[in-house]
Design an enzyme around this catalytic site. Structure first.
Site, mmCIF file in Angstrom:
data_model
loop_
_atom_site.group_PDB
_atom_site.id
_atom_site.type_symbol
_atom_site.label_atom_id
_atom_site.label_comp_id
_atom_site.label_asym_id
_atom_site.label_seq_id
_atom_site.Cartn_x
_atom_site.Cartn_y
_atom_site.Cartn_z
ATOM 1 N N LYS A 1 0.873 -1.169 0.000
ATOM 2 C CA LYS A 1 0.000 0.000 0.000
ATOM 3 C C LYS A 1 0.915 1.226 0.000
ATOM 4 O O LYS A 1 1.476 1.612 1.023
ATOM 5 C CB LYS A 1 -0.918 0.010 1.240
ATOM 6 C CG LYS A 1 -1.894 1.167 1.232
ATOM 7 C CD LYS A 1 -1.671 1.954 2.496
ATOM 8 C CE LYS A 1 -2.145 3.332 2.555
ATOM 9 N NZ LYS A 1 -1.770 4.291 1.556
ATOM 10 N N GLY B 1 -4.838 3.627 -1.805
ATOM 11 C CA GLY B 1 -5.953 4.232 -1.076
ATOM 12 C C GLY B 1 -5.446 4.938 0.158
ATOM 13 O O GLY B 1 -4.232 5.113 0.332
ATOM 14 N N GLY C 1 -4.811 5.744 4.299
ATOM 15 C CA GLY C 1 -4.384 4.984 5.475
ATOM 16 C C GLY C 1 -5.572 4.422 6.253
ATOM 17 O O GLY C 1 -5.619 3.225 6.546
ATOM 18 N N PRO C 2 -6.545 5.289 6.605
ATOM 19 C CA PRO C 2 -7.677 4.776 7.384
ATOM 20 C C PRO C 2 -8.440 3.648 6.676
ATOM 21 O O PRO C 2 -8.961 2.760 7.343
ATOM 22 C CB PRO C 2 -8.561 6.024 7.561
ATOM 23 C CG PRO C 2 -7.588 7.166 7.489
ATOM 24 C CD PRO C 2 -6.538 6.754 6.496
ATOM 25 N N VAL D 1 -7.387 1.592 3.448
ATOM 26 C CA VAL D 1 -6.560 0.459 3.007
ATOM 27 C C VAL D 1 -5.521 0.073 4.057
ATOM 28 O O VAL D 1 -5.316 -1.113 4.348
ATOM 29 C CB VAL D 1 -5.872 0.795 1.654
ATOM 30 C CG1 VAL D 1 -4.928 -0.321 1.240
ATOM 31 C CG2 VAL D 1 -6.924 1.025 0.578
ATOM 32 N N GLY D 2 -4.869 1.073 4.639
ATOM 33 C CA GLY D 2 -3.809 0.789 5.622
ATOM 34 C C GLY D 2 -4.342 0.017 6.813
ATOM 35 O O GLY D 2 -3.767 -0.991 7.240
ATOM 36 N N GLU E 1 9.731 1.784 10.723
ATOM 37 C CA GLU E 1 10.743 2.820 10.468
ATOM 38 C C GLU E 1 10.028 4.152 10.597
ATOM 39 O O GLU E 1 9.254 4.524 9.719
ATOM 40 C CB GLU E 1 11.314 2.687 9.049
ATOM 41 C CG GLU E 1 11.901 1.331 8.717
ATOM 42 C CD GLU E 1 13.240 1.083 9.371
ATOM 43 O OE1 GLU E 1 13.801 2.016 9.982
ATOM 44 O OE2 GLU E 1 13.705 -0.060 9.305
ATOM 45 N N CYS F 1 13.870 11.341 6.581
ATOM 46 C CA CYS F 1 13.769 10.924 7.990
ATOM 47 C C CYS F 1 15.105 11.045 8.709
ATOM 48 O O CYS F 1 15.138 11.307 9.903
ATOM 49 C CB CYS F 1 13.230 9.515 8.076
ATOM 50 S SG CYS F 1 14.147 8.375 7.072
ATOM 51 N N GLU G 1 9.734 16.432 15.007
ATOM 52 C CA GLU G 1 10.189 16.295 13.630
ATOM 53 C C GLU G 1 9.443 17.323 12.784
ATOM 54 O O GLU G 1 8.214 17.316 12.721
ATOM 55 C CB GLU G 1 9.874 14.880 13.141
ATOM 56 C CG GLU G 1 10.452 14.607 11.782
ATOM 57 C CD GLU G 1 10.118 13.209 11.290
ATOM 58 O OE1 GLU G 1 8.953 12.810 11.367
ATOM 59 O OE2 GLU G 1 11.055 12.543 10.823
HETATM 60 P P1 NAD Z 1 2.278 8.643 7.419
HETATM 61 O O1 NAD Z 1 2.527 7.873 8.662
HETATM 62 O O2 NAD Z 1 1.225 9.659 7.424
HETATM 63 O O3 NAD Z 1 1.876 7.636 6.230
HETATM 64 C C1 NAD Z 1 2.693 6.556 5.877
HETATM 65 C C2 NAD Z 1 1.824 5.486 5.240
HETATM 66 O O4 NAD Z 1 0.930 4.967 6.222
HETATM 67 C C3 NAD Z 1 0.960 5.993 4.098
HETATM 68 O O5 NAD Z 1 0.908 5.016 3.097
HETATM 69 C C4 NAD Z 1 -0.385 6.175 4.770
HETATM 70 O O6 NAD Z 1 -1.472 6.099 3.894
HETATM 71 C C5 NAD Z 1 -0.390 5.004 5.736
HETATM 72 N N1 NAD Z 1 -1.321 5.122 6.866
HETATM 73 C C6 NAD Z 1 -1.844 6.263 7.402
HETATM 74 N N2 NAD Z 1 -2.672 5.947 8.416
HETATM 75 C C7 NAD Z 1 -2.644 4.594 8.545
HETATM 76 C C8 NAD Z 1 -3.273 3.675 9.430
HETATM 77 N N3 NAD Z 1 -4.106 4.082 10.395
HETATM 78 N N4 NAD Z 1 -2.985 2.372 9.285
HETATM 79 C C9 NAD Z 1 -2.133 1.936 8.333
HETATM 80 N N5 NAD Z 1 -1.538 2.753 7.455
HETATM 81 C C10 NAD Z 1 -1.784 4.069 7.559
HETATM 82 O O7 NAD Z 1 3.687 9.204 7.003
HETATM 83 P P2 NAD Z 1 4.026 10.141 5.765
HETATM 84 O O8 NAD Z 1 3.485 11.483 6.083
HETATM 85 O O9 NAD Z 1 3.643 9.482 4.494
HETATM 86 O O10 NAD Z 1 5.632 10.156 5.790
HETATM 87 C C11 NAD Z 1 6.357 11.032 6.582
HETATM 88 C C12 NAD Z 1 6.822 10.329 7.837
HETATM 89 O O11 NAD Z 1 7.556 9.161 7.508
HETATM 90 C C13 NAD Z 1 7.778 11.174 8.639
HETATM 91 O O12 NAD Z 1 7.451 11.109 10.006
HETATM 92 C C14 NAD Z 1 9.132 10.521 8.405
HETATM 93 O O13 NAD Z 1 10.073 10.679 9.392
HETATM 94 C C15 NAD Z 1 8.754 9.111 8.260
HETATM 95 N N6 NAD Z 1 9.798 8.395 7.529
HETATM 96 C C16 NAD Z 1 10.588 7.511 8.210
HETATM 97 C C17 NAD Z 1 11.606 6.837 7.560
HETATM 98 C C18 NAD Z 1 12.474 5.843 8.264
HETATM 99 O O14 NAD Z 1 13.035 4.995 7.604
HETATM 100 N N7 NAD Z 1 12.622 5.888 9.555
HETATM 101 C C19 NAD Z 1 11.810 7.065 6.213
HETATM 102 C C20 NAD Z 1 11.012 7.972 5.563
HETATM 103 C C21 NAD Z 1 9.985 8.626 6.237
#
Ligand code: NAD
Length: 476
Positions: free
Chosen positions: A174, A205, A207-208, A210-211, A249, A283, A383
């Site tokens: 996803k 899709g 997060g809320p 598909v995730g 991560e 990140c 962050e």
């Molecule tokens: P996010 O957590 O909002 O979304 C990440 C993914 O999770 C998306 O595909 C999103 O649709 C999905 N998602 C959202 N809600 C969900 C739920 N309830 N259940 C399952 N999946 C869900 O993050 P973002 O805004 O896309 O990315 C930025 C963040 O990612 C920053 O905090 C950054 O630090 C972090 N990041 C970490 C690393 C690492 O390797 N540590 C690398 C890159 C980015």
């Protein structure tokens, strides 16, 4: 420059492009022009069911496929990524806003390397060992749910999918709904190299919808997630309840310690670059610059000049060093962080929350340097995920280490010193998953991950591959 990107109305499930059961769509917006440049399916739980069923059905056959054959598929994917490299870089620049030259190098170069290098790990990593009267073997965990963010969209897909496929797992991916277009191109590549049906599936899709459906699905054996701390906690809750392993991560607030014998100009310039890369949406960005108090004024001058050299603009203009932030929400959040930092007592050295001159369209924020930052301020703890560097002054080496470790995150860090042994001593005391000494380069084969609120589990290289295997002892 404007490029035309395809609109996708199908999901890649069971080796076919199928119409989603949910009939909603999501727009993909170019953050430079603010134009809608694509449309993707907003799938639902029933689509997730179909994808997990396809991955389950494919698992036994894929797990039994000789490792050398699986490795050959990875190599073929690497070749296709390389062949389609320019197009993929343009797609990612259009949906994310990273300058296209950097996108070609990092956003496409890194995933290509990941697929190629993971193929070479299998022989060693799948070898059984003998422990007394036991034969210890490693086996694939099963169906993997891979959930990825928007900031390095193809790299994060590769860091999960390459080792999962190599291990013999099947995958439901996803991708981020904000930068999903490269995931469709990736599915086309998996199809073109002839991966058996169901081994790789892509469901797009929110997060809320598909995730959540994917994370809690009873047919999933491992959830590997990269994204924000908040969603990481939610995934930890759900997988914990289901006793399903997870690799998380998450975010970071990484410190760069410049020791008093370091080359200040080199260290500060490098730190600014590593903070501003991808408009600060990295990140492992080095967002806290820790310098000896007596060198604060000098540091500010060097950092200001380095930040001002980060030319903002169209990612397709070769002169551009940083593009826009990915979305209007992200831009507004970053600007509010800058304003809050000033209210808390930080001083703007360069940049700021105001819209950059001449860039009224697009989600731009100037490269910003803040000084007089204290470790207890929000800007030093949260962050920001934008082009914002905080300078903190320290009094002595112990104080520098204390400030660097004064964070709930533990993703990355850096140390600069003329004496490398001293830098290494300090590096070993930082509670983070990785540390770069004197500008040490990113190593795509070294284990990558965090401690504390930066998550758990490792990606990349042999350590990354092991996340997708379980160990079995057979007593003889
Ligand atoms: P996010 O957590 O909002 O979304 C990440 C993914 O999770 C998306 O595909 C999103 O649709 C999905 N998602 C959202 N809600 C969900 C739920 N309830 N259940 C399952 N999946 C869900 O993050 P973002 O805004 O896309 O990315 C930025 C963040 O990612 C920053 O905090 C950054 O630090 C972090 N990041 C970490 C690393 C690492 O390797 N540590 C690398 C890159 C980015």
């Amino acid at each position: 420059m404007s490029i035309t990107l395809p609109t996708y109305d199908r999901l890649y499930v069971g080796g076919e492009w199928i119409a989603p059961l949910a009939d909603e769509t999501l727009d993909v917006v170019n953050p430079t022009t603010e134009d809608v440049i694509g449309r993707i399916p907003a799938a639902g739980a029933a689509d997730v069911d179909r994808a997990v069923a396809a991955a389950r059905a494919a698992f036994a056959g894929w797990a039994a496929t000789p490792a050398a054959e699986r490795a050959a598929f990875l190599t073929a994917i690497a070749e296709q990524l390389s062949e389609r490299g320019d197009e993929l870089a343009a797609t990612i620049s259009a949906e994310l806003g990273m300058p296209v030259g950097l996108a070609r190098l990092i956003q496409v170069g890194l995933p290509t390397m990941t697929f190629a290098s993971t193929a070479g790990l299998l022989e060693d990593e799948l070898r059984s060992e003998v422990v007394g009267n036991s034969l210890v073997v490693r086996e694939p965990l099963g169906v993997v749910a891979a959930i990825t963010p928007w900031n390095y969209p193809l790299h994060q897909i590769a860091a999960k999918v390459a080792p999962a496929l190599a291990a013999g797992c099947t995958v439901v991916l996803k991708p981020s709904e904000i930068t999903p277009l490269c995931a469709f191109a990736f599915a086309e590549i998996c199809d073109a190299v002839g991966l058996p049906a169901g081994v790789m599936n892509v469901v797009t899709g929110t997060g809320p919808a598909v995730g959540e459906a994917l994370t809690g699905h009873p047919g999933v054996d491992l959830v590997t997630f990269t994204g924000s701390e908040g969603v990481g906690r939610r995934i930890g809750e759900v997988t914990g309840r289901n006793l399903v392993p997870s690799a998380l991560e998450l975010g970071g607030k990484s410190a760069c310690i410049v020791l008093d014998d370091a080359d200040l100009e080199l260290a500060v310039t490098s730190c600014v670059m590593r903070c501003m890369l991808n408009s600060g949406q990295t990140c492992i960005a080095l967002t806290r610059l820790l310098v000896p108090r007596e060198r604060l004024a000098e540091t500010e001058a060097i950092a200001a000049a380095a930040a001002q050299a980060h030319v903002l603009g169209d990612p397709f203009d070769p002169a551009t060093l940083i593009g826009p932030l990915v979305s209007a929400d992200q831009r507004d959040r970053v600007r509010e962080h800058i304003r809050a930092a000033v209210r808390d007592g930080a001083r703007i050295v360069t940049g700021g929350a105001q819209p950059p001159a001449g860039l009224e369209r697009g989600y731009f924020v100037s490269a910003t340097v803040l000084s007089d930052v204290r470790s207890d301020m929000a800007v030093a703890q949260e962050e920001i995920f934008g082009p914002v560097l905080s300078i903190l002054a320290y009094d002595g080496e112990e104080d520098a280490i204390r400030i660097a470790n004064d964070s709930r995150f533990g993703l990355s860090g850096a140390v600069w010193a003329a004496d490398e042994a001293r830098a290494l001593r300090v590096a070993r005391r930082l509670r983070t998953g990785q540390v770069d000494v004197n500008g040490g380069a990113f190593n795509p084969c070294a284990p990558f991950g965090g401690v504390g609120c930066s998550g758990h589990g490792r990606e990349l290289g042999a350590h990354g591959l092991r996340e997708f295997l379980f160990v079995k002892s057979i007593q003889l």
